[in-house]
Structure formats: C-alpha cells, structure tokens
Design a protein around this motif. Sequence first.
Motif, PDB file in Angstrom:
ATOM      1  N   VAL A 128       0.867  -1.182   0.000  1.00  0.00           N
ATOM      2  CA  VAL A 128       0.000   0.000   0.000  1.00  0.00           C
ATOM      3  C   VAL A 128       0.903   1.231   0.000  1.00  0.00           C
ATOM      4  CG1 VAL A 128      -1.758   1.296   1.272  1.00  0.00           C
ATOM      5  CG2 VAL A 128      -1.758  -1.205   1.369  1.00  0.00           C
ATOM      6  N   GLU A 129       0.649   2.167  -0.888  1.00  0.00           N
ATOM      7  CA  GLU A 129       1.316   3.471  -0.901  1.00  0.00           C
ATOM      8  C   GLU A 129       0.202   4.505  -0.951  1.00  0.00           C
ATOM      9  OE1 GLU A 129       4.486   4.220  -0.477  1.00  0.00           O
ATOM     10  OE2 GLU A 129       4.978   2.091  -0.364  1.00  0.00           O
ATOM     11  N   ALA A 130       0.089   5.310   0.109  1.00  0.00           N
ATOM     12  CA  ALA A 130      -1.025   6.243   0.196  1.00  0.00           C
ATOM     13  C   ALA A 130      -0.601   7.525   0.890  1.00  0.00           C
ATOM     14  CB  ALA A 130      -2.170   5.585   0.966  1.00  0.00           C
ATOM     15  N   ARG A 131      -1.559   8.450   0.959  1.00  0.00           N
ATOM     16  CA  ARG A 131      -1.300   9.739   1.581  1.00  0.00           C
ATOM     17  C   ARG A 131      -2.600  10.290   2.138  1.00  0.00           C
ATOM     18  NH1 ARG A 131      -0.655  15.178  -0.628  1.00  0.00           N
ATOM     19  NH2 ARG A 131       0.673  16.283   0.835  1.00  0.00           N
ATOM     20  N   ASP A 132      -2.524  10.836   3.352  1.00  0.00           N
ATOM     21  CA  ASP A 132      -3.623  11.609   3.911  1.00  0.00           C
ATOM     22  C   ASP A 132      -3.296  13.053   3.565  1.00  0.00           C
ATOM     23  OD1 ASP A 132      -5.410  13.115   5.395  1.00  0.00           O
ATOM     24  OD2 ASP A 132      -5.194  11.935   7.222  1.00  0.00           O
ATOM     25  N   ALA A 133      -4.022  13.590   2.605  1.00  0.00           N
ATOM     26  CA  ALA A 133      -3.732  14.943   2.119  1.00  0.00           C
ATOM     27  C   ALA A 133      -4.724  15.959   2.657  1.00  0.00           C
ATOM     28  CB  ALA A 133      -3.766  14.942   0.587  1.00  0.00           C
ATOM     29  N   ASN A 134      -5.470  15.606   3.701  1.00  0.00           N
ATOM     30  CA  ASN A 134      -6.481  16.501   4.259  1.00  0.00           C
ATOM     31  C   ASN A 134      -6.028  17.073   5.594  1.00  0.00           C
ATOM     32  OD1 ASN A 134      -8.328  15.930   2.149  1.00  0.00           O
ATOM     33  ND2 ASN A 134      -8.785  13.989   3.124  1.00  0.00           N
ATOM     34  N   PRO A 135      -5.829  18.409   5.657  1.00  0.00           N
ATOM     35  CA  PRO A 135      -5.439  19.013   6.931  1.00  0.00           C
ATOM     36  C   PRO A 135      -6.500  18.733   7.991  1.00  0.00           C
ATOM     37  CG  PRO A 135      -5.204  20.558   5.128  1.00  0.00           C
ATOM     38  CD  PRO A 135      -5.921  19.364   4.581  1.00  0.00           C
ATOM     39  N   PRO A 136      -6.176  18.726   9.272  1.00  0.00           N
ATOM     40  CA  PRO A 136      -4.995  19.323   9.837  1.00  0.00           C
ATOM     41  C   PRO A 136      -3.773  18.422   9.775  1.00  0.00           C
ATOM     42  CG  PRO A 136      -6.343  18.505  11.604  1.00  0.00           C
ATOM     43  CD  PRO A 136      -7.087  18.264  10.320  1.00  0.00           C
ATOM     44  N   GLY A 137      -3.936  17.119   9.708  1.00  0.00           N
ATOM     45  CA  GLY A 137      -2.781  16.225   9.689  1.00  0.00           C
ATOM     46  C   GLY A 137      -2.484  15.751   8.288  1.00  0.00           C
ATOM     47  N   LEU A 138      -1.227  15.791   7.902  1.00  0.00           N
ATOM     48  CA  LEU A 138      -0.809  15.297   6.603  1.00  0.00           C
ATOM     49  C   LEU A 138       0.150  14.145   6.852  1.00  0.00           C
ATOM     50  CD1 LEU A 138      -0.029  18.710   4.880  1.00  0.00           C
ATOM     51  CD2 LEU A 138      -2.141  17.396   4.751  1.00  0.00           C
ATOM     52  N   ALA A 139       0.022  13.065   6.062  1.00  0.00           N
ATOM     53  CA  ALA A 139       0.914  11.927   6.302  1.00  0.00           C
ATOM     54  C   ALA A 139       1.100  11.105   5.045  1.00  0.00           C
ATOM     55  CB  ALA A 139       0.338  11.033   7.401  1.00  0.00           C
ATOM     56  N   ARG A 140       2.283  10.531   4.943  1.00  0.00           N
ATOM     57  CA  ARG A 140       2.577   9.508   3.940  1.00  0.00           C
ATOM     58  C   ARG A 140       2.392   8.182   4.647  1.00  0.00           C
ATOM     59  NH1 ARG A 140       3.543  11.111  -0.754  1.00  0.00           N
ATOM     60  NH2 ARG A 140       4.454  13.117  -1.125  1.00  0.00           N
ATOM     61  N   LEU A 141       1.591   7.324   4.051  1.00  0.00           N
ATOM     62  CA  LEU A 141       1.238   6.042   4.661  1.00  0.00           C
ATOM     63  C   LEU A 141       1.666   4.910   3.753  1.00  0.00           C
ATOM     64  CD1 LEU A 141      -2.433   7.092   5.512  1.00  0.00           C
ATOM     65  CD2 LEU A 141      -0.428   7.299   6.983  1.00  0.00           C
ATOM     66  N   SER A 142       2.231   3.868   4.328  1.00  0.00           N
ATOM     67  CA  SER A 142       2.601   2.708   3.528  1.00  0.00           C
ATOM     68  C   SER A 142       2.378   1.452   4.357  1.00  0.00           C
ATOM     69  CB  SER A 142       4.056   2.802   3.065  1.00  0.00           C
ATOM     70  OG  SER A 142       4.924   2.803   4.178  1.00  0.00           O
ATOM     71  N   ALA A 143       2.234   0.353   3.660  1.00  0.00           N
ATOM     72  CA  ALA A 143       2.047  -0.932   4.338  1.00  0.00           C
ATOM     73  C   ALA A 143       2.448  -2.059   3.406  1.00  0.00           C
ATOM     74  CB  ALA A 143       0.596  -1.109   4.766  1.00  0.00           C
ATOM     75  N   THR A 144       2.814  -3.171   4.023  1.00  0.00           N
ATOM     76  CA  THR A 144       3.018  -4.421   3.283  1.00  0.00           C
ATOM     77  C   THR A 144       2.080  -5.433   3.910  1.00  0.00           C
ATOM     78  OG1 THR A 144       4.776  -5.137   4.780  1.00  0.00           O
ATOM     79  CG2 THR A 144       5.448  -3.936   2.800  1.00  0.00           C
ATOM     80  N   PHE A 145       1.661  -6.387   3.118  1.00  0.00           N
ATOM     81  CA  PHE A 145       0.820  -7.436   3.665  1.00  0.00           C
ATOM     82  C   PHE A 145       1.136  -8.765   2.996  1.00  0.00           C
ATOM     83  CE2 PHE A 145      -1.642  -5.170   0.446  1.00  0.00           C
ATOM     84  CZ  PHE A 145      -2.146  -6.180  -0.369  1.00  0.00           C
ATOM     85  N   GLU A 146       1.104  -9.798   3.801  1.00  0.00           N
ATOM     86  CA  GLU A 146       1.227 -11.180   3.359  1.00  0.00           C
ATOM     87  C   GLU A 146       0.448 -12.003   4.390  1.00  0.00           C
ATOM     88  OE1 GLU A 146       4.534 -14.574   2.365  1.00  0.00           O
ATOM     89  OE2 GLU A 146       5.025 -12.484   1.994  1.00  0.00           O
ATOM     90  N   VAL A 147      -0.780 -12.305   4.031  1.00  0.00           N
ATOM     91  CA  VAL A 147      -1.652 -12.990   4.975  1.00  0.00           C
ATOM     92  C   VAL A 147      -2.215 -14.273   4.359  1.00  0.00           C
ATOM     93  CG1 VAL A 147      -2.292 -10.935   6.264  1.00  0.00           C
ATOM     94  CG2 VAL A 147      -3.630 -11.579   4.298  1.00  0.00           C
ATOM     95  N   ARG A 148      -2.344 -15.255   5.190  1.00  0.00           N
ATOM     96  CA  ARG A 148      -2.971 -16.519   4.783  1.00  0.00           C
ATOM     97  C   ARG A 148      -4.474 -16.313   4.827  1.00  0.00           C
ATOM     98  NH1 ARG A 148       0.554 -19.291   2.379  1.00  0.00           N
ATOM     99  NH2 ARG A 148       2.531 -19.458   3.438  1.00  0.00           N
ATOM    100  N   ARG A 149      -5.135 -16.771   3.807  1.00  0.00           N
ATOM    101  CA  ARG A 149      -6.585 -16.679   3.777  1.00  0.00           C
ATOM    102  C   ARG A 149      -7.160 -17.933   4.391  1.00  0.00           C
ATOM    103  NH1 ARG A 149      -8.405 -13.853  -1.785  1.00  0.00           N
ATOM    104  NH2 ARG A 149     -10.186 -13.349  -0.549  1.00  0.00           N
ATOM    105  N   SER A 150      -8.196 -17.760   5.170  1.00  0.00           N
ATOM    106  CA  SER A 150      -8.820 -18.911   5.817  1.00  0.00           C
ATOM    107  C   SER A 150      -9.579 -19.735   4.786  1.00  0.00           C
ATOM    108  CB  SER A 150      -9.773 -18.460   6.916  1.00  0.00           C
ATOM    109  OG  SER A 150     -10.775 -17.628   6.373  1.00  0.00           O
ATOM    110  N   GLN A 151      -9.528 -21.030   4.990  1.00  0.00           N
ATOM    111  CA  GLN A 151     -10.246 -21.954   4.089  1.00  0.00           C
ATOM    112  C   GLN A 151     -11.682 -22.093   4.567  1.00  0.00           C
ATOM    113  OE1 GLN A 151      -8.934 -23.242   1.327  1.00  0.00           O
ATOM    114  NE2 GLN A 151      -6.997 -22.214   1.729  1.00  0.00           N
ATOM    115  N   PRO A 152     -12.650 -22.024   3.669  1.00  0.00           N
ATOM    116  CA  PRO A 152     -14.058 -22.138   4.068  1.00  0.00           C
ATOM    117  C   PRO A 152     -14.387 -23.537   4.570  1.00  0.00           C
ATOM    118  CG  PRO A 152     -13.874 -21.796   1.686  1.00  0.00           C
ATOM    119  CD  PRO A 152     -12.482 -21.812   2.259  1.00  0.00           C
TER     120      PRO A 152
END
Length: 152
Positions: A128-152
């Motif tokens: 994930v590469e994102a940004r909160d561009a709405n004042p009052p707080g501004l931030a660059r946000l990033s994340a990685t994910f690797e998750v196992r999906r549950s089997q039904p």
Amino acid sequence: MRTASALLVALLLTACSSTSPPAPAAPVEARAGEGSGSAAPGAEAAISCRLTRAEELVEALELRSEDGGCRLLLPLAVAAGSLPIRVGAVPGELAAAFEAGSGADRFYASEGTVNVAQADTTLLRGTVEARDANPPGLARLSATFEVRRSQP
C-alpha cells in the motif's frame, strides 16, 4: 450646576476616548489526538505498517496490523493488480480504504494505490502506498501485507 455638568461631560469624553481595543486572543496550539492527525502545520508524518491479520466481513476483506493501528479494507473478490484508495470506499466498489495510526494520531488515506501481487485461495500479498492529504494532519502512509486466507 453648570460646572458639575461640564465636569461630567469632560469625564465621559475622557472615559470614552481612552478605552483601548481588546487585546487579540493568543493563538491556540494544536493538541495531539485532534482531527485527522495532529502534525505541526506543513509537517508530514510518515507511517509504515505490516498487515498480518485478515478477516472476511460480509462484503469486504479487512486486513489489520498486530496492534490494530492500521487497517485496510479490500473488496471481497480482490484479485491481483492495482486498486485505487478512496476515503469511505463502499462495499462492492473496486476500491480500497486505508487508515493508519501512530500514538494518538489517526490518518485516513485520501489518495493512493494498493498493489496486490498475489491473490489466490491461500495467500494475499502486496503493498500500500497512500497519503492523507487533508489538513490538519498530513501523512505519507505505507504498508506491506502477506496474509494466509482462511479456508471455508
């Protein structure tokens, strides 16, 4: 009597002309935990998360960090590829919603992209590469994910 009236008028004129305008109020400082982040004006925070938990909701897939500080909502039928990030993405829309926290601050991504590298029945992996561009707080946000999906 005339002297008393003249004295009273003189006192009134002196009192009215000597009043100064009220002093301007002191500027209010931002306090932590208010609004969408509370970084100093012009400063941009940077938050990076690792999403390790997945939960299938009624119409979305929610990925979270261990501490619950970061959260990514994806369409239930997510596939490999790119998805735009939108604030308040609704279920069924081919878009994602991302929020991240650091201490008392909370940021909501208003722009960015989720890149899903692998999406199959057993594993979901991407960034994930994102940004909160709405004042009052501004931030660059990033994340990685690797998750196992549950089997039904």
